[in-house]
Motif scaffolding. Sequence first.
Motif, PDB file in Angstrom:
ATOM      1  N   GLU A  51       0.834  -1.288   0.023  1.00  0.00           N
ATOM      2  CA  GLU A  51       0.019  -0.148  -0.066  1.00  0.00           C
ATOM      3  C   GLU A  51       1.089   1.038  -0.008  1.00  0.00           C
ATOM      4  O   GLU A  51       1.709   1.378   0.880  1.00  0.00           O
ATOM      5  CB  GLU A  51      -0.749   0.005   1.225  1.00  0.00           C
ATOM      6  CG  GLU A  51      -2.096  -0.785   1.220  1.00  0.00           C
ATOM      7  CD  GLU A  51      -3.113  -0.768   2.400  1.00  0.00           C
ATOM      8  OE1 GLU A  51      -3.274   0.473   2.708  1.00  0.00           O
ATOM      9  OE2 GLU A  51      -3.653  -1.706   2.819  1.00  0.00           O
ATOM     10  N   MET A  52       0.605   2.174  -0.730  1.00  0.00           N
ATOM     11  CA  MET A  52       1.379   3.450  -0.964  1.00  0.00           C
ATOM     12  C   MET A  52       0.331   4.497  -1.295  1.00  0.00           C
ATOM     13  O   MET A  52      -0.605   4.363  -1.673  1.00  0.00           O
ATOM     14  CB  MET A  52       2.454   3.481  -2.225  1.00  0.00           C
ATOM     15  CG  MET A  52       3.154   2.216  -1.944  1.00  0.00           C
ATOM     16  SD  MET A  52       4.440   2.330  -3.664  1.00  0.00           S
ATOM     17  CE  MET A  52       5.404   3.809  -3.242  1.00  0.00           C
ATOM     18  N   THR A  53       0.952   5.768  -0.710  1.00  0.00           N
ATOM     19  CA  THR A  53       0.127   6.895  -1.074  1.00  0.00           C
ATOM     20  C   THR A  53       0.498   7.558  -2.754  1.00  0.00           C
ATOM     21  O   THR A  53       1.461   7.010  -3.088  1.00  0.00           O
ATOM     22  CB  THR A  53       0.525   8.119   0.041  1.00  0.00           C
ATOM     23  OG1 THR A  53       1.671   8.578  -0.171  1.00  0.00           O
ATOM     24  CG2 THR A  53       0.270   7.613   1.129  1.00  0.00           C
ATOM     25  N   ALA A  54      -0.421   8.303  -2.806  1.00  0.00           N
ATOM     26  CA  ALA A  54      -0.105   8.975  -4.333  1.00  0.00           C
ATOM     27  C   ALA A  54       1.142   9.674  -4.188  1.00  0.00           C
ATOM     28  O   ALA A  54       1.813   9.476  -5.207  1.00  0.00           O
ATOM     29  CB  ALA A  54      -1.323   9.896  -4.733  1.00  0.00           C
ATOM     30  N   TYR A  55       1.382  10.397  -3.259  1.00  0.00           N
ATOM     31  CA  TYR A  55       2.707  11.184  -3.041  1.00  0.00           C
ATOM     32  C   TYR A  55       3.973  10.219  -2.950  1.00  0.00           C
ATOM     33  O   TYR A  55       4.935  10.651  -3.866  1.00  0.00           O
ATOM     34  CB  TYR A  55       2.840  11.973  -1.682  1.00  0.00           C
ATOM     35  CG  TYR A  55       3.994  12.612  -1.517  1.00  0.00           C
ATOM     36  CD1 TYR A  55       4.250  13.869  -2.323  1.00  0.00           C
ATOM     37  CD2 TYR A  55       5.054  12.478  -0.744  1.00  0.00           C
ATOM     38  CE1 TYR A  55       5.514  14.568  -2.204  1.00  0.00           C
ATOM     39  CE2 TYR A  55       6.036  13.238  -0.310  1.00  0.00           C
ATOM     40  CZ  TYR A  55       6.238  14.321  -1.159  1.00  0.00           C
ATOM     41  OH  TYR A  55       7.590  15.172  -1.053  1.00  0.00           O
ATOM     42  N   GLN A  56       3.899   9.122  -2.207  1.00  0.00           N
ATOM     43  CA  GLN A  56       4.961   8.209  -2.221  1.00  0.00           C
ATOM     44  C   GLN A  56       5.152   7.724  -3.863  1.00  0.00           C
ATOM     45  O   GLN A  56       6.402   7.601  -4.350  1.00  0.00           O
ATOM     46  CB  GLN A  56       4.665   7.077  -1.622  1.00  0.00           C
ATOM     47  CG  GLN A  56       4.843   7.271   0.104  1.00  0.00           C
ATOM     48  CD  GLN A  56       4.490   6.151   0.936  1.00  0.00           C
ATOM     49  OE1 GLN A  56       3.252   5.628   0.496  1.00  0.00           O
ATOM     50  NE2 GLN A  56       4.997   6.129   1.858  1.00  0.00           N
ATOM     51  N   ILE A  57       4.160   7.410  -4.509  1.00  0.00           N
ATOM     52  CA  ILE A  57       4.266   7.035  -6.077  1.00  0.00           C
ATOM     53  C   ILE A  57       4.631   7.942  -6.858  1.00  0.00           C
ATOM     54  O   ILE A  57       5.739   7.865  -7.641  1.00  0.00           O
ATOM     55  CB  ILE A  57       2.851   6.417  -6.679  1.00  0.00           C
ATOM     56  CG1 ILE A  57       2.175   5.047  -5.481  1.00  0.00           C
ATOM     57  CG2 ILE A  57       2.912   6.093  -7.857  1.00  0.00           C
ATOM     58  CD1 ILE A  57       0.920   4.827  -5.765  1.00  0.00           C
ATOM     59  N   SER A  58       4.280   9.321  -6.688  1.00  0.00           N
ATOM     60  CA  SER A  58       4.900  10.200  -7.472  1.00  0.00           C
ATOM     61  C   SER A  58       6.420  10.663  -7.284  1.00  0.00           C
ATOM     62  O   SER A  58       7.017  11.053  -8.276  1.00  0.00           O
ATOM     63  CB  SER A  58       4.060  11.643  -6.923  1.00  0.00           C
ATOM     64  OG  SER A  58       4.580  12.128  -5.979  1.00  0.00           O
ATOM     65  N   GLN A  59       6.710  10.372  -6.218  1.00  0.00           N
ATOM     66  CA  GLN A  59       8.298  10.311  -5.963  1.00  0.00           C
ATOM     67  C   GLN A  59       9.166   9.405  -6.657  1.00  0.00           C
ATOM     68  O   GLN A  59      10.336   9.929  -6.951  1.00  0.00           O
ATOM     69  CB  GLN A  59       8.568  10.262  -4.355  1.00  0.00           C
ATOM     70  CG  GLN A  59       7.899  11.450  -3.566  1.00  0.00           C
ATOM     71  CD  GLN A  59       8.542  12.776  -3.666  1.00  0.00           C
ATOM     72  OE1 GLN A  59       7.876  13.564  -4.312  1.00  0.00           O
ATOM     73  NE2 GLN A  59       9.680  12.910  -3.050  1.00  0.00           N
ATOM     74  N   ALA A  60       8.548   8.284  -6.823  1.00  0.00           N
ATOM     75  CA  ALA A  60       9.177   7.275  -7.819  1.00  0.00           C
ATOM     76  C   ALA A  60       8.938   7.727  -9.139  1.00  0.00           C
ATOM     77  O   ALA A  60       9.862   7.428 -10.002  1.00  0.00           O
ATOM     78  CB  ALA A  60       8.613   5.933  -7.638  1.00  0.00           C
ATOM     79  N   LEU A  61       7.854   8.352  -9.614  1.00  0.00           N
ATOM     80  CA  LEU A  61       7.530   8.674 -10.937  1.00  0.00           C
ATOM     81  C   LEU A  61       8.443   9.769 -11.622  1.00  0.00           C
ATOM     82  O   LEU A  61       8.917   9.755 -12.484  1.00  0.00           O
ATOM     83  CB  LEU A  61       6.413   8.810 -11.248  1.00  0.00           C
ATOM     84  CG  LEU A  61       5.191   7.726 -11.085  1.00  0.00           C
ATOM     85  CD1 LEU A  61       3.829   8.114 -11.126  1.00  0.00           C
ATOM     86  CD2 LEU A  61       5.580   6.654 -12.092  1.00  0.00           C
ATOM     87  N   PHE A  62       8.901  10.684 -10.508  1.00  0.00           N
ATOM     88  CA  PHE A  62       9.423  11.879 -10.860  1.00  0.00           C
ATOM     89  C   PHE A  62      10.680  11.895 -10.153  1.00  0.00           C
ATOM     90  O   PHE A  62      10.665  12.392  -8.806  1.00  0.00           O
ATOM     91  CB  PHE A  62       8.622  13.134 -10.575  1.00  0.00           C
ATOM     92  CG  PHE A  62       7.331  13.292 -11.175  1.00  0.00           C
ATOM     93  CD1 PHE A  62       7.461  13.882 -12.639  1.00  0.00           C
ATOM     94  CD2 PHE A  62       6.198  12.719 -10.987  1.00  0.00           C
ATOM     95  CE1 PHE A  62       6.107  13.978 -13.413  1.00  0.00           C
ATOM     96  CE2 PHE A  62       5.088  12.617 -11.815  1.00  0.00           C
ATOM     97  CZ  PHE A  62       4.853  13.132 -12.899  1.00  0.00           C
TER      98      PHE A  62
END
Length: 317
Positions: free
Chosen positions: A263-274
């Motif tokens: 489970e991850m937050t959108a912010y955690q996922i965004s940190q990986a994407l950008f």
Amino acid sequence: MKQYGIYQVTVPLPFRLNHVHCYFAHHNGKWTVIDTGLNREETRQTWKAAFAEYGIAAQDVERIILTHYHPDHFGYAGGLQSWTGANVYISDKAKEHALFTWTEENFARNQKFYLAAGMPEELVSQLRENDDTFYKLVRPFPERTQALHEGSTYRIGELVYEAIHTPGHAEGHICFYNKEEKVLIAGDHLLKKITPNISYHGQGDANPLKTYVSSLKKIRELDIALVIPGHGPVFTDAQERIEELLRHHEERLAFVLDVIKGEMTAYQISQALFSRPLSVHEQRFAIGETIAHLHYLEEKGEVVVYRDHVPHTYKKV
């Protein structure tokens, strides 16, 4: 650039994307403006210089057409209307979003949205300050507007164009297409050098990426020889660019799925994407784009979202 009675006016922006292309269009002694830039002194000076270069008097401008409501296109519309007396043409949906997006009510709502996305409170506070800076960059709002309607035709320069509704990058986004010369005035829907940002910020269309893909496929059916965009170069390979953008989002969706571990937050996922450092302003686009992709995957049944707690979390199915 000068083609089909259309003249490009490049207005500077104070961001990494440092310009927006606006346009003059000339016909029978009268002028149409397409998009306006932000309400700032640099914008006013740019327009003054352009008016002088082409010998245009303020009263010669009869229309201001807005492709969409984002601040770099909409922001100076009210100021330019005050200067010229011209009516502003904008789609009803775009006008609705423009009049709500830069208000205190929405800024407060944004804070809750960012916290639900898992952003640190310090960054949320910085984004609120960033919101506040946009308040003056879009005012005054236009006082007199007329609605752009899909399927209606508008003379812009030497040609007559059909308005085409192309939401996704922005709700109510309108492109203009001339069938005879195969010209597309694209706003931010189709750009050559950069990928239009597709974001969800807690209001309106909950699946803007799905909408954008549909809009891309819609204009893929057109025979386009020339694209006149809101940023970057004018270009001729529209079909190839559309296919590139469709592939880009397919790859981005696959990358999002690969990033999610447990489970991850959108912010955690965004940190990986950008992975590169982002300004506060760019963090807004990063989280919006991440959530837009997550909503697309949620609707496809590939991601489940837990919204019964804050921050919300996402998990692969």
